[in-house]
Design an enzyme around this catalytic site. Sequence first.
Site, short mmCIF file in Angstrom:
data_model
loop_
_atom_site.label_atom_id
_atom_site.label_comp_id
_atom_site.label_asym_id
_atom_site.label_seq_id
_atom_site.Cartn_x
_atom_site.Cartn_y
_atom_site.Cartn_z
N GLU A 1 1.02 22.56 -11.41
CA GLU A 1 1.54 21.23 -11.10
C GLU A 1 1.31 20.94 -9.63
O GLU A 1 1.58 21.79 -8.77
CB GLU A 1 3.03 21.16 -11.43
N GLU B 1 6.88 13.43 -3.44
CA GLU B 1 8.22 13.31 -4.01
C GLU B 1 9.17 12.91 -2.89
O GLU B 1 9.01 13.31 -1.73
CB GLU B 1 8.69 14.64 -4.62
#
Length: 697
Positions: free
Chosen positions: A142, A147
């Site tokens: 990932e 974020e």
Amino acid sequence: MRILYKGLTAFMLLCFAVPAFSQNPGFNELVWHDEFEGEGAPNPTYWNYDLGTGQGGWGNNEVQSYTNQSSNIRRSNGKLVIEANKNNGAWTSARIKTQGKYSFTYGRIEFRAKLPKGSGTWPALWMLGESINTKGWPACGEIDVMEHVGRDPGKIHGTLHTPSSYGNTVNTNSTMVSDYGDSFHVYAAEWTPEAIKFYVDNNLFYTYAPANKDAATWPFNDPQFIIINLAMGGNWGSDTKYETNGQKNGIDPALTTARFEVDYVRVYQGFQELKLNGPTTVTPNAQNLSFKASQVTGASYTWEVPVGATIISGAGTSEIKVNWGETSGQVRVQMDLDGQLYNKEINVNITQSPNGEAFMIEDFSSLPTAKLTSSGGTFNFSQADGAMKVDYQVPDPNALPQIVYTLTEPLNMSGYPVLAATIKTKNESGTVLLRLDLKDTAGKTTGTSTVFNLTPLIDDGEHFTYYFDYSNLFGTGSGQIDGTKVKQIRILVNYGILGSAGNDSFWIDQFRVLQRTPSVPNRPSHLTLSKTSNSVTLNWQDNATNEESFRIFRATLQAGPFTEIATVAANARAYTDAVSPENGYLYKVKTTNSNGTSEFSNLVASSESLLSIKDQFNNDQVMVYPNPSTGEFSVLINSALKITGTHFFNSLGKEVVASISQITASLLQVKTNAAPGLYFCHLHTPDGIIIKRILII
């Protein structure tokens, strides 16, 4: 964006941050992008939705439910808008992904975005390995490009999840962006076989480059797909000061909506070869056509379009808009990259657009050799009486024996879905089997449970027009094609489990397209004649379901004129003409209804002397000597001719007694005691009858 929550791993990798101010120059070609132009839902060609809450809030105890409603996700003013909304205490939001539609390995991915404000928000721009369905997470790898959690305003995180470090991973770093919620910024990651680097506005803030790359530390050699979402609360997004009952639901209670905007997503890779995309089939005078070459940083472009076409924008760039003309031609582009020239071209064909009641594709008045290909058997094409004769030999029906006729230009059949094929066969083998399919410019071929089989096959030796409406086979499903770009007609011959090995012939007279199947009935066929001393009886086969009557015609010459002598009811299949066969009449029949009258049936005659498919008295393939004769003569025949029968008639059409002996394959000996006069020797061949005059003295 973590999809599972696990504790801190004991294995820690050395990670470091090095400031930098330029992207990798090797990533110079834009290979995929979505600019979110237009309005409405995200482009379904690129994006799928995740819907609902997932198990345990997508593995993170998030509180929102993902939807595909426009209130939560939409394109607006050139932006992707994801909006989380609180209604009756419940949060809804959205998550989209390119899984199964687009993924890539190595390159630079950029998101230009403006982030939501508010404690409890958790937007993410990220990627997951396509192998998640087989390897699972975190083995698939990932890459979290960006974020942000609202309880920590302006802190932008770049993160990796691998089998060696996942959940609350240590493979992460951050940078501050003070106006994250007021301005758009470019969040990017550069992915190579050696490292993954994270940027904000082209400023490097984190590099992941483990010294030991194995499945545990580096699951990043396979394709990854793209995800964009806005979560609320959850294991990382929750603000503890707002949590209740130990749940990860810490969201500012004053917050009722949060807006996440993405201006674009772009993927860059290293330039390998020049590519050119654009329509290969266009309508005459089409407007605003787009042709796109590889978009390479630092390259310049030179375009050429055919006479009659005009570049209306983009000259000198990687994409042009063109207004087309009325002829086919090539679009060419030359790209100059650091003094190296690259060239590419694309052939663009004009689509034929029918008009009127019918449109002629091919009348076979001449042999269209350049348009024909064949496979799966031996096919010989020749011109015969204004039609194309096909002699074939099929050794293996399972080899899909076929003829492919390629149109000069693609044909738009959307308004003309009925194909009319005028074909004849004598079916001497009794095994002729024919089927017609259409193929579009993309290579898709019609063919489902509904196909254009020429059944029942009309094998009376005269042309018969078969009709088939393809409208249900125009589309994007299995066995369907693009009806606006029909490029080929495929003729399957004695194919498949119903086909038979062997040889035979058929003739194609016309291919046409029509707006609708004609309401005029099909012609009768297989007309036969029987006779008594004072009458002639006709019998025929009916090929229509909408007939109202049959019309009987008679003539004294094969060339006509034919005069109507009777009309019989629709349920009739026979008619008796009370005349002596010695009168020498020829007959044809038509079918009729209120919409019109069919073509003639095949021809029959009360005396064979009236019939001659090839009335060639001077045919140089057959010689008679001596001529005149005293009743004994020889017939010399070209050895290439196949003689199936020989008969001898007087000038009144009555067959007379003659002794005919086959001396060799090319020599017949004929003896007759007939009285002096003019006689006719009929030599029957598979193609018809050759007639030679004989004068007996």
